[in-house]
Design a protein around this motif. Structure first.
Motif, PDB file in Angstrom:
ATOM      1  N   ALA A 116     -25.791  -2.100  33.165  1.00 15.33           N
ATOM      2  CA  ALA A 116     -26.592  -2.663  34.264  1.00 15.33           C
ATOM      3  C   ALA A 116     -25.864  -3.855  34.877  1.00 15.33           C
ATOM      4  N   PRO A 117     -26.166  -4.194  36.123  1.00 12.96           N
ATOM      5  CA  PRO A 117     -25.511  -5.366  36.731  1.00 12.96           C
ATOM      6  C   PRO A 117     -25.620  -6.601  35.843  1.00 12.96           C
ATOM      7  N   GLY A 118     -24.494  -7.229  35.607  1.00 17.62           N
ATOM      8  CA  GLY A 118     -24.461  -8.383  34.727  1.00 17.62           C
ATOM      9  C   GLY A 118     -24.310  -8.040  33.263  1.00 17.62           C
ATOM     10  N   GLY A 119     -24.342  -6.738  32.921  1.00 14.92           N
ATOM     11  CA  GLY A 119     -24.183  -6.322  31.547  1.00 14.92           C
ATOM     12  C   GLY A 119     -22.764  -6.504  31.052  1.00 14.92           C
ATOM     13  N   PRO A 120     -22.552  -6.492  29.742  1.00 15.49           N
ATOM     14  CA  PRO A 120     -21.216  -6.775  29.196  1.00 15.49           C
ATOM     15  C   PRO A 120     -20.135  -5.788  29.596  1.00 15.49           C
ATOM     16  N   LEU A 121     -20.507  -4.529  29.918  1.00 15.46           N
ATOM     17  CA  LEU A 121     -19.517  -3.544  30.304  1.00 15.46           C
ATOM     18  C   LEU A 121     -19.612  -3.145  31.772  1.00 15.46           C
ATOM     19  N   ALA A 122     -20.415  -3.876  32.529  1.00  9.95           N
ATOM     20  CA  ALA A 122     -20.588  -3.567  33.946  1.00  9.95           C
ATOM     21  C   ALA A 122     -19.300  -3.836  34.712  1.00  9.95           C
ATOM     22  N   GLY A 123     -19.099  -3.076  35.746  1.00 12.06           N
ATOM     23  CA  GLY A 123     -17.920  -3.264  36.574  1.00 12.06           C
ATOM     24  C   GLY A 123     -18.033  -4.483  37.465  1.00 12.06           C
ATOM     25  N   PRO A 124     -16.944  -4.795  38.161  1.00 16.07           N
ATOM     26  CA  PRO A 124     -16.948  -5.970  39.060  1.00 16.07           C
ATOM     27  C   PRO A 124     -17.873  -5.739  40.240  1.00 16.07           C
ATOM     28  N   PRO A 136      -6.079  -7.008  26.625  1.00 20.50           N
ATOM     29  CA  PRO A 136      -6.384  -8.426  26.382  1.00 20.50           C
ATOM     30  C   PRO A 136      -7.590  -8.944  27.149  1.00 20.50           C
ATOM     31  N   ASP A 137      -7.909  -8.346  28.297  1.00 23.47           N
ATOM     32  CA  ASP A 137      -8.972  -8.894  29.139  1.00 23.47           C
ATOM     33  C   ASP A 137     -10.115  -7.918  29.399  1.00 23.47           C
ATOM     34  N   ALA A 138     -10.034  -6.717  28.878  1.00 24.25           N
ATOM     35  CA  ALA A 138     -11.089  -5.736  29.135  1.00 24.25           C
ATOM     36  C   ALA A 138     -12.380  -6.172  28.455  1.00 24.25           C
ATOM     37  N   PRO A 139     -13.531  -5.917  29.062  1.00 25.59           N
ATOM     38  CA  PRO A 139     -14.789  -6.193  28.360  1.00 25.59           C
ATOM     39  C   PRO A 139     -14.874  -5.359  27.090  1.00 25.59           C
ATOM     40  N   LEU A 140     -15.168  -6.024  25.986  1.00 23.70           N
ATOM     41  CA  LEU A 140     -15.178  -5.398  24.672  1.00 23.70           C
ATOM     42  C   LEU A 140     -16.505  -5.724  23.991  1.00 23.70           C
ATOM     43  N   LEU A 141     -17.272  -4.693  23.689  1.00 22.28           N
ATOM     44  CA  LEU A 141     -18.608  -4.853  23.110  1.00 22.28           C
ATOM     45  C   LEU A 141     -18.594  -4.351  21.671  1.00 22.28           C
ATOM     46  N   ILE A 155     -14.694  -1.151  26.769  1.00 22.93           N
ATOM     47  CA  ILE A 155     -14.505  -0.686  25.397  1.00 22.93           C
ATOM     48  C   ILE A 155     -15.704  -1.111  24.553  1.00 22.93           C
ATOM     49  N   SER A 156     -16.112  -0.235  23.642  1.00 24.66           N
ATOM     50  CA  SER A 156     -17.119  -0.617  22.653  1.00 24.66           C
ATOM     51  C   SER A 156     -16.750  -0.043  21.299  1.00 24.66           C
ATOM     52  N   VAL A 157     -17.187  -0.747  20.257  1.00 28.70           N
ATOM     53  CA  VAL A 157     -16.927  -0.348  18.872  1.00 28.70           C
ATOM     54  C   VAL A 157     -18.217  -0.533  18.091  1.00 28.70           C
ATOM     55  N   LYS A 158     -18.714   0.549  17.505  1.00 22.92           N
ATOM     56  CA  LYS A 158     -19.917   0.472  16.664  1.00 22.92           C
ATOM     57  C   LYS A 158     -19.470   0.504  15.214  1.00 22.92           C
ATOM     58  N   ILE A 159     -19.831  -0.530  14.471  1.00 23.33           N
ATOM     59  CA  ILE A 159     -19.288  -0.762  13.130  1.00 23.33           C
ATOM     60  C   ILE A 159     -20.413  -0.812  12.108  1.00 23.33           C
ATOM     61  N   GLY A 160     -20.223  -0.106  10.978  1.00 24.83           N
ATOM     62  CA  GLY A 160     -21.121  -0.341   9.868  1.00 24.83           C
ATOM     63  C   GLY A 160     -21.456   0.832   8.982  1.00 24.83           C
ATOM     64  N   ILE A 161     -22.084   1.879   9.523  1.00 17.37           N
ATOM     65  CA  ILE A 161     -22.724   2.868   8.665  1.00 17.37           C
ATOM     66  C   ILE A 161     -21.741   3.592   7.754  1.00 17.37           C
TER      67      ILE A 161
END
Length: 390
Positions: A382-390, A266-271, A231-237
């Motif tokens: 990318a590997p090791g990125g915040p939304l990368a899979g296992p 509760p545990d999903a990567p959230l950016l 999941i990602s959320v872009k906030i601001g504009i």
């Protein structure tokens, strides 16, 4: 109609990237927000944006050599504002863009920007056609236009179609503003979220809502209830250019929005993504408005109309939001190891504005959508990125 082509049923399992498929008088309307969320807002901007099917596509296997899609689009025309180009429908096979077709016909809503009154002109559906396909058993995705309300009237092929199975790839759920919806991108499969999803090997559900990334609780609940692996959320504009909030309300609203998402994931990567660079709003509050001098030249350009001094009194600018958002997410990360933050300047920053200027002072152009999508994929998937899979 070409000999051998048959109508295929329009069913929800043929579609990806939507919340609901509504049966209308004339076809099937994809919605990116569910009915309960739509019922909690009377804003016509939001109603228009969520029914513009950014990221929504038909996805199926077939041996067809011809695919026809009959669509009923609705275009909104603002008096005195240049019209947007016709929408585009993209055909991808195995994830590769192979053909495009422009939309035509349809209904038109003409809005008098001085009075707000609207006139409706009823039009007819039109057909986009993709022919000369290989006839091999292949995975096809037909991406619907990102800035036109689009009803699906009919799907016709010269071979049976089978919906692609759910769960074949990880699902990335993203929420943002008109930039995430696709404003000024070349086509629906080349918006920056679509580009990032293709490079990241994920399926995108795009909740980019033009003018409507307002930290609305019903959007957070929609995200809470939407299946997603990342999941990602872009906030601001939109908070700045609509001038809807002050600094006092901003922090608690972000916390509440993230808390609601976490109730369902509760545990999903959230950016959390901070705002991209936008010179007119870096240090000047909203509201934003059309630049009248540009309209007089037949062009669309935006200006910030707020008072820069008002930032010291609590008005939001992009600089204020970046500072508060970075600190807020950092504090939450201490208790949430799967929460991450990305400064929007890493996607599009001050150093990019010379080579990739914002043509209307607010939205990136088509080439910059590709750049932002590539950068997001490199950082997030990318590997090791915040939304990368296992």
């Amino acid at each position: 109609m070409t000999t051998g082509i048959e109508d295929r049923p329009i069913t929800a399992d043929l579609c990806r990237g939507l919340a609901e498929l509504e049966r209308t008088e004339r076809g099937w309307l994809p919605h990116r927000l569910p009915a309960r969320a739509r019922a909690q807002s009377t804003d016509p901007q939001l109603a228009a944006a969520e029914a513009q099917p950014s990221g929504v596509r038909l996805a199926f296997r077939t041996r067809a050599t011809v695919v026809e899609l009959e669509l009923l689009r609705t275009r909104t025309v603002l008096a005195g504002v240049p019209e947007r180009p016709d929408g585009t429908v993209d055909l991808t096979i195995g994830g590769r863009l192979v053909a495009q077709s422009g939309t035509s016909g349809g209904d038109v809503v003409r809005v008098d920007t001085t009075t707000g009154q609207a006139e409706f002109e009823r039009g007819a559906p039109a057909t986009v056609r993709f022919d000369g396909l290989s006839g091999r058993d292949e995975e096809l995705e037909i991406w619907l236009p990102f800035h036109e309300r689009t009803e699906i009237v009919a799907l016709r092929t010269d071979a049976p179609v089978t919906p692609l199975p759910v769960g074949r790839r990880r699902v990335w759920l993203h929420h943002g503003s008109s930039i995430s919806q696709g404003s000024n991108a070349a086509s629906p499969s080349t918006t920056w979220p679509a580009v990032a999803a293709a490079l990241g090997g994920v399926e995108v559900t795009n909740l980019g809502l033009a003018g409507s990334a307002m930290l609305d609780p019903f959007t957070a609940r929609t995200m809470r209830d939407t299946p997603a692996d990342a999941i990602s959320v872009k906030i601001g504009i939109n908070l700045v250019n609509a001038d809807v909030m002050r600094a006092r309300a901003f922090g608690p609203a972000v916390h509440g929005f993230l808390d609601t998402i976490r109730d369902g994931h509760p545990d999903a990567p959230l950016l959390v993504v901070g705002p991209l660079y936008c010179p007119i709003h870096e240090d000047t509050p909203g509201p934003g408005a059309f630049d009248p001098s540009a309209l007089g030249r037949g062009a669309v350009r935006f200006v910030a109309t707020g008072d820069p001094a008002a930032a010291s009194r609590g008005s939001l600018t992009l600089s204020v939001i970046r500072d508060q958002l970075g600190d807020l997410v950092a504090a939450r990360m201490a208790e949430d190891p799967n929460l991450h933050y990305l400064d929007g300047h890493d996607l599009y920053g001050p150093n990019d504005s010379a080579d990739h200027p914002l043509p209307d002072a607010l939205h990136p152009d088509a080439a910059t959508h590709l750049l932002i999508g590539e950068r997001f994929a490199q950082v997030a998937f990318a590997p090791g990125g915040p939304l990368a899979g296992p």
